[in-house]
Design a protein around this motif. Structure first.
Motif, PDB file in Angstrom:
ATOM      1  N   VAL A  99       0.879  -1.185  -0.039  1.00 33.88           N
ATOM      2  CA  VAL A  99      -0.014   0.157   0.002  1.00 33.88           C
ATOM      3  C   VAL A  99       0.915   1.120   0.196  1.00 33.88           C
ATOM      4  O   VAL A  99       0.538   2.273  -0.680  1.00 33.88           O
ATOM      5  CB  VAL A  99      -0.883  -0.030   1.169  1.00 33.88           C
ATOM      6  N   THR A 100       2.154   1.146   0.733  1.00 35.58           N
ATOM      7  CA  THR A 100       2.745   2.568   0.892  1.00 35.58           C
ATOM      8  C   THR A 100       3.568   2.940  -0.377  1.00 35.58           C
ATOM      9  O   THR A 100       3.921   3.803  -0.475  1.00 35.58           O
ATOM     10  CB  THR A 100       3.761   2.127   1.963  1.00 35.58           C
ATOM     11  N   PHE A 101       3.293   1.956  -1.259  1.00 38.70           N
ATOM     12  CA  PHE A 101       4.022   2.371  -2.745  1.00 38.70           C
ATOM     13  C   PHE A 101       3.090   3.645  -3.264  1.00 38.70           C
ATOM     14  O   PHE A 101       3.639   4.292  -4.011  1.00 38.70           O
ATOM     15  CB  PHE A 101       4.305   1.239  -3.806  1.00 38.70           C
ATOM     16  N   PHE A 102       1.810   3.477  -3.086  1.00 39.64           N
ATOM     17  CA  PHE A 102       0.937   4.287  -3.680  1.00 39.64           C
ATOM     18  C   PHE A 102       0.268   5.311  -2.459  1.00 39.64           C
ATOM     19  O   PHE A 102       0.042   6.652  -2.880  1.00 39.64           O
ATOM     20  CB  PHE A 102      -0.279   3.585  -3.881  1.00 39.64           C
ATOM     21  N   TRP A 103       0.264   4.888  -1.212  1.00 37.78           N
ATOM     22  CA  TRP A 103      -0.126   5.812  -0.269  1.00 37.78           C
ATOM     23  C   TRP A 103       0.460   5.764   1.201  1.00 37.78           C
ATOM     24  O   TRP A 103       0.653   4.442   1.629  1.00 37.78           O
ATOM     25  CB  TRP A 103      -1.601   5.466  -0.257  1.00 37.78           C
ATOM     26  N   LYS A 104       0.722   6.413   1.933  1.00 37.85           N
ATOM     27  CA  LYS A 104       1.523   6.276   3.119  1.00 37.85           C
ATOM     28  C   LYS A 104       0.436   5.869   4.323  1.00 37.85           C
ATOM     29  O   LYS A 104      -0.684   6.503   4.336  1.00 37.85           O
ATOM     30  CB  LYS A 104       2.047   7.699   3.559  1.00 37.85           C
ATOM     31  N   VAL A 105       0.556   4.946   4.861  1.00 38.49           N
ATOM     32  CA  VAL A 105      -0.222   4.197   5.980  1.00 38.49           C
ATOM     33  C   VAL A 105       0.588   4.309   7.359  1.00 38.49           C
ATOM     34  O   VAL A 105       2.044   4.139   7.003  1.00 38.49           O
ATOM     35  CB  VAL A 105      -0.764   3.234   5.703  1.00 38.49           C
ATOM     36  N   SER A 106      -0.007   4.184   8.266  1.00 37.09           N
ATOM     37  CA  SER A 106       0.374   4.262   9.714  1.00 37.09           C
ATOM     38  C   SER A 106       0.753   2.680   9.991  1.00 37.09           C
ATOM     39  O   SER A 106       0.212   2.051  10.237  1.00 37.09           O
ATOM     40  CB  SER A 106      -0.232   4.837  10.661  1.00 37.09           C
ATOM     41  N   VAL A 107       2.152   2.468   9.967  1.00 35.42           N
ATOM     42  CA  VAL A 107       2.757   1.282  10.358  1.00 35.42           C
ATOM     43  C   VAL A 107       2.452   0.968  11.774  1.00 35.42           C
ATOM     44  O   VAL A 107       2.165  -0.355  12.304  1.00 35.42           O
ATOM     45  CB  VAL A 107       4.244   0.972  10.218  1.00 35.42           C
ATOM     46  N   HIS A 108       2.898   2.077  12.892  1.00 32.05           N
ATOM     47  CA  HIS A 108       2.508   1.923  14.147  1.00 32.05           C
ATOM     48  C   HIS A 108       1.195   1.328  14.401  1.00 32.05           C
ATOM     49  O   HIS A 108       0.958   0.817  15.408  1.00 32.05           O
ATOM     50  CB  HIS A 108       2.911   3.266  14.834  1.00 32.05           C
ATOM     51  N   SER A 109       0.143   1.969  14.076  1.00 27.39           N
ATOM     52  CA  SER A 109      -1.254   1.720  14.180  1.00 27.39           C
ATOM     53  C   SER A 109      -1.639   0.474  13.760  1.00 27.39           C
ATOM     54  O   SER A 109      -2.218  -0.161  14.286  1.00 27.39           O
ATOM     55  CB  SER A 109      -2.223   2.863  13.319  1.00 27.39           C
ATOM     56  N   ALA A 110      -0.886  -0.065  12.602  1.00 31.03           N
ATOM     57  CA  ALA A 110      -1.292  -1.478  12.039  1.00 31.03           C
ATOM     58  C   ALA A 110      -0.557  -2.508  12.972  1.00 31.03           C
ATOM     59  O   ALA A 110      -1.228  -3.438  13.213  1.00 31.03           O
ATOM     60  CB  ALA A 110      -0.441  -1.621  10.685  1.00 31.03           C
ATOM     61  N   VAL A 111       0.616  -2.211  13.348  1.00 28.83           N
ATOM     62  CA  VAL A 111       1.172  -3.212  14.327  1.00 28.83           C
ATOM     63  C   VAL A 111       0.583  -3.237  15.718  1.00 28.83           C
ATOM     64  O   VAL A 111       0.184  -4.421  16.243  1.00 28.83           O
ATOM     65  CB  VAL A 111       2.561  -2.850  14.649  1.00 28.83           C
ATOM     66  N   ALA A 112      -0.069  -2.007  16.134  1.00 29.24           N
ATOM     67  CA  ALA A 112      -0.600  -2.106  17.346  1.00 29.24           C
ATOM     68  C   ALA A 112      -2.206  -2.596  17.167  1.00 29.24           C
ATOM     69  O   ALA A 112      -2.536  -3.532  18.050  1.00 29.24           O
ATOM     70  CB  ALA A 112      -1.091  -0.481  17.863  1.00 29.24           C
ATOM     71  N   SER A 113      -2.734  -2.610  16.227  1.00 28.00           N
ATOM     72  CA  SER A 113      -4.130  -3.235  15.967  1.00 28.00           C
ATOM     73  C   SER A 113      -4.129  -4.700  15.805  1.00 28.00           C
ATOM     74  O   SER A 113      -4.818  -5.477  16.132  1.00 28.00           O
ATOM     75  CB  SER A 113      -5.031  -2.674  14.784  1.00 28.00           C
ATOM     76  N   GLY A 114      -3.029  -4.984  15.051  1.00 28.22           N
ATOM     77  CA  GLY A 114      -2.556  -6.518  14.486  1.00 28.22           C
ATOM     78  C   GLY A 114      -2.303  -7.190  15.899  1.00 28.22           C
ATOM     79  O   GLY A 114      -2.783  -8.540  15.954  1.00 28.22           O
ATOM     80  N   ALA A 115      -1.395  -6.686  16.639  1.00 29.98           N
ATOM     81  CA  ALA A 115      -1.098  -7.414  18.077  1.00 29.98           C
ATOM     82  C   ALA A 115      -2.480  -7.544  18.826  1.00 29.98           C
ATOM     83  O   ALA A 115      -2.838  -8.700  19.284  1.00 29.98           O
ATOM     84  CB  ALA A 115       0.094  -6.475  18.751  1.00 29.98           C
ATOM     85  N   LEU A 116      -3.168  -6.468  18.716  1.00 27.72           N
ATOM     86  CA  LEU A 116      -4.564  -6.502  19.673  1.00 27.72           C
ATOM     87  C   LEU A 116      -5.413  -7.609  19.101  1.00 27.72           C
ATOM     88  O   LEU A 116      -5.969  -8.262  19.775  1.00 27.72           O
ATOM     89  CB  LEU A 116      -5.214  -5.174  19.695  1.00 27.72           C
ATOM     90  N   ALA A 117      -5.428  -7.771  17.721  1.00 30.15           N
ATOM     91  CA  ALA A 117      -6.303  -8.767  17.213  1.00 30.15           C
ATOM     92  C   ALA A 117      -5.819 -10.094  17.605  1.00 30.15           C
ATOM     93  O   ALA A 117      -6.757 -11.069  17.737  1.00 30.15           O
ATOM     94  CB  ALA A 117      -6.399  -8.512  15.672  1.00 30.15           C
ATOM     95  N   ILE A 118      -4.860 -10.180  17.353  1.00 31.74           N
ATOM     96  CA  ILE A 118      -3.928 -11.585  17.683  1.00 31.74           C
ATOM     97  C   ILE A 118      -4.489 -12.114  19.425  1.00 31.74           C
ATOM     98  O   ILE A 118      -4.775 -12.984  19.736  1.00 31.74           O
ATOM     99  CB  ILE A 118      -2.668 -11.794  17.667  1.00 31.74           C
ATOM    100  N   LEU A 119      -4.221 -10.785  20.081  1.00 30.18           N
ATOM    101  CA  LEU A 119      -4.473 -11.017  21.742  1.00 30.18           C
ATOM    102  C   LEU A 119      -5.895 -11.559  22.084  1.00 30.18           C
ATOM    103  O   LEU A 119      -6.355 -12.331  22.626  1.00 30.18           O
ATOM    104  CB  LEU A 119      -3.921  -9.799  22.380  1.00 30.18           C
ATOM    105  N   VAL A 120      -6.998 -10.650  21.149  1.00 29.96           N
ATOM    106  CA  VAL A 120      -8.146 -11.079  21.279  1.00 29.96           C
ATOM    107  C   VAL A 120      -8.452 -12.504  20.740  1.00 29.96           C
ATOM    108  O   VAL A 120      -8.938 -13.281  21.452  1.00 29.96           O
ATOM    109  CB  VAL A 120      -9.140 -10.035  20.339  1.00 29.96           C
TER     110      VAL A 120
END
Length: 115
Positions: free
Chosen positions: A43-64
């Motif tokens: 995605v970042t090749f086309f548009w900047k996204v937040s890696v920090h937010s992705a890692v935080a939500s991904g970690a939370l999704a796995i914890l759930v």
């Protein structure tokens, strides 16, 4: 460290986990987070996204996934991380939201499949 160095480190670390026969839950976690990073890279090749937010939500999704819905009590932590990225003017609200969506949408299903 530049992006190629980060990715090399992640792949070397992942190879060591598999090579040294790490527990399935650990390799599933690392594999899921690598998949998140690859999705973000695409995605970042086309548009900047937040890696920090992705890692935080991904970690939370796995914890759930592992510990159950009571882990959703940590949602405010993910929101605060996203807020900080916007407040620091590193990202827009949209970039943070998309990062959060990618993190959760990629990590939890892959973790469940591999774990």
């Amino acid at each position: 460290m530049a992006a190629p160095g980060v990715m090399a480190s992640v792949f070397i670390g992942s190879a060591l986990l598999y090579g040294w026969d790490a527990p399935a839950a650990v390799t599933a976690l690392v594999t899921a987070m690598v998949a998140v990073l690859l999705a973000l890279l695409a995605v970042t090749f086309f548009w900047k996204v937040s890696v920090h937010s992705a890692v935080a939500s991904g970690a939370l999704a796995i914890l759930v996934t592992v510990f159950g819905p009571w882990m959703l009590a940590l949602v405010p932590v993910v929101v605060l991380i996203g807020w900080s990225r916007v407040r620091l003017r590193c990202h827009t609200v949209g970039q943070v939201a998309v990062g959060m969506l990618i993190g959760a949408a990629v990590s939890a299903p892959l973790y469940m499949l591999l774990g």
